[in-house]
Design an enzyme around this catalytic site. Structure first.
Site, PDB file in Angstrom:
ATOM      1  N   HIS A  27       0.834  -1.189   0.000  1.00 41.37           N
ATOM      2  CA  HIS A  27       0.000   0.000   0.000  1.00 41.37           C
ATOM      3  C   HIS A  27       0.872   1.242   0.000  1.00 41.37           C
ATOM      4  CE1 HIS A  27      -3.773  -2.071   0.586  1.00 41.37           C
ATOM      5  NE2 HIS A  27      -3.213  -2.799   1.528  1.00 41.37           N
ATOM      6  N   ALA A  81       9.576 -23.662   5.508  1.00 41.18           N
ATOM      7  CA  ALA A  81       8.218 -23.412   6.004  1.00 41.18           C
ATOM      8  C   ALA A  81       8.226 -22.235   6.963  1.00 41.18           C
ATOM      9  CB  ALA A  81       7.683 -24.653   6.703  1.00 41.18           C
ATOM     10  N   LYS A 101      17.044 -16.104   6.242  1.00 41.50           N
ATOM     11  CA  LYS A 101      18.494 -16.056   6.081  1.00 41.50           C
ATOM     12  C   LYS A 101      18.952 -17.402   5.528  1.00 41.50           C
ATOM     13  CE  LYS A 101      19.627 -12.846   9.767  1.00 41.50           C
ATOM     14  NZ  LYS A 101      18.507 -12.386  10.432  1.00 41.50           N
TER      15      LYS A 101
END
Length: 107
Positions: A27, A81, A101
């Site tokens: 946005h 995940a 990372k």
């Protein structure tokens, strides 16, 4: 997948787990003299608020990962995940965490 004015570009052989979010836009929040909800996204949004997300190929994205605008996931890379990817992922790397990372290399 959420795509604003940018693209999600998929190479070959991509595995994407459940509940993955790929977000190519943001946005407009840099106009402070009016509420964000009143900003005309079509007329006032900056070009850098929307950027392509690219998967070069042979990628695996684990469940619940979030990949943000402007990121390139290099060839052969794995996104763990729950990772939140805010920067480019090197080829053949495994990334995890928030922010994501490199935790190891596949080669």
């Amino acid at each position: 997948m959420i795509s604003a004015k940018a693209k999600i570009i998929l190479g070959d052989n991509i595995l994407i787990g459940p509940n993955v979010s790929i977000i190519t836009g943001n946005h407009c929040f840099d106009i402070v003299d009016k509420p964000m909800i009143q900003i005309d996204e079509e007329k006032e949004k900056l070009l850098e608020n929307d950027q392509d997300v690219i998967f070069e190929g042979d990628n695996w994205v684990g469940c619940g990962a979030v990949i943000l605008k402007g990121v390139t996931v290099g060839y052969g890379a794995i996104v763990g995940a729950g990772a939140v990817v805010t920067k480019n992922v090197p080829p053949y790397s495994v990334v995890a965490g928030n922010p994501a990372k490199v935790i190891k290399m596949r080669k």
